[in-house]
Design a protein around this motif. Sequence first.
Motif, mmCIF file in Angstrom:
data_model
loop_
_atom_site.group_PDB
_atom_site.id
_atom_site.type_symbol
_atom_site.label_atom_id
_atom_site.label_comp_id
_atom_site.label_asym_id
_atom_site.label_seq_id
_atom_site.Cartn_x
_atom_site.Cartn_y
_atom_site.Cartn_z
ATOM 1 N N ASN A 60 0.814 -1.230 0.000
ATOM 2 C CA ASN A 60 0.000 0.000 0.000
ATOM 3 C C ASN A 60 0.840 1.269 0.000
ATOM 4 O O ASN A 60 0.341 2.350 0.325
ATOM 5 N N LEU A 61 2.122 1.165 -0.393
ATOM 6 C CA LEU A 61 2.952 2.375 -0.390
ATOM 7 C C LEU A 61 2.487 3.388 -1.431
ATOM 8 O O LEU A 61 2.729 4.591 -1.283
ATOM 9 N N ARG A 62 1.787 2.910 -2.469
ATOM 10 C CA ARG A 62 1.264 3.838 -3.477
ATOM 11 C C ARG A 62 0.170 4.735 -2.895
ATOM 12 O O ARG A 62 -0.168 5.766 -3.493
ATOM 13 N N ALA A 63 -0.395 4.346 -1.770
ATOM 14 C CA ALA A 63 -1.443 5.170 -1.153
ATOM 15 C C ALA A 63 -0.866 6.384 -0.433
ATOM 16 O O ALA A 63 -1.605 7.289 -0.033
ATOM 17 N N ILE A 64 0.459 6.399 -0.251
ATOM 18 C CA ILE A 64 1.108 7.560 0.386
ATOM 19 C C ILE A 64 1.178 8.681 -0.644
ATOM 20 O O ILE A 64 1.661 8.488 -1.756
ATOM 21 N N THR A 65 0.695 9.865 -0.278
ATOM 22 C CA THR A 65 0.595 10.956 -1.250
ATOM 23 C C THR A 65 1.663 12.030 -1.059
ATOM 24 O O THR A 65 1.762 12.947 -1.861
ATOM 25 N N ARG A 66 2.458 11.914 0.014
ATOM 26 C CA ARG A 66 3.426 12.975 0.302
ATOM 27 C C ARG A 66 4.858 12.431 0.262
ATOM 28 O O ARG A 66 5.080 11.258 0.547
ATOM 29 N N PRO A 67 5.821 13.298 -0.038
ATOM 30 C CA PRO A 67 7.223 12.866 -0.079
ATOM 31 C C PRO A 67 7.859 12.764 1.299
ATOM 32 O O PRO A 67 8.898 12.134 1.450
#
Length: 216
Positions: free
Chosen positions: A183-190
């Motif tokens: 689910n790392l693609r669900a992270i939206t921030r750098p």
Amino acid sequence: GMRLVDITGPLENGMWRYPDPYPEVRLEEIPVPEWIPYPTYSWVFTLGSQSGTYLETAAHMFRGAMSIDQVPLERLVLETAVIQLHEVGPNEAITAEDLEGAQVDMRPGDALLVATGWGSRWHAPDFVENCPYFTREAMEWVFRREVSLMGADMPRFDSWRTPQLFFAEFFQRDILLLAPLVNLRAITRPRVRLIALPLKVVGACGSPCRAIVIEE
């Protein structure tokens, strides 16, 4: 407001595992105890220290290194840089250029999470054997950034077929390893905050772990 992202893979019967002698995960319900005056239900878990999403210390390679129960809490709650790579294919190498190209803001002591898309294959039969890997140069790029913890969404950071042999240095540098994630693609921030909480198993090199990301 605050947004929470669960990056922990599920533990379940029949799931992936590393080759022998690593154990398979077994989750079994135990009989209802007769000595309690009402029915209660409970389970036995058969797990390895590297079952599902796990956190691991240098004790995986070096006897006498810090064990999982000794990791200070400050190292389990971390400011974190997130690198979102292109979709990385089976047995594909991740290069230093790939990591550099993400141009993320990284500071010494940060955690680093690397998203390759492979975590979406958690239930695929080749999840372990065909996973992508980091080249030695990519890992040296990571070392130069003095990370405290490194996580990624694949079950092996090195190549099965052409070993890059960076793990001794990885653990000599006292970097904690968090993998495999989902689910790392669900992270939206750098930049996010990571909380990774292993079981407090005395003397073990690692433990299954609940890992979440906080976006603020």
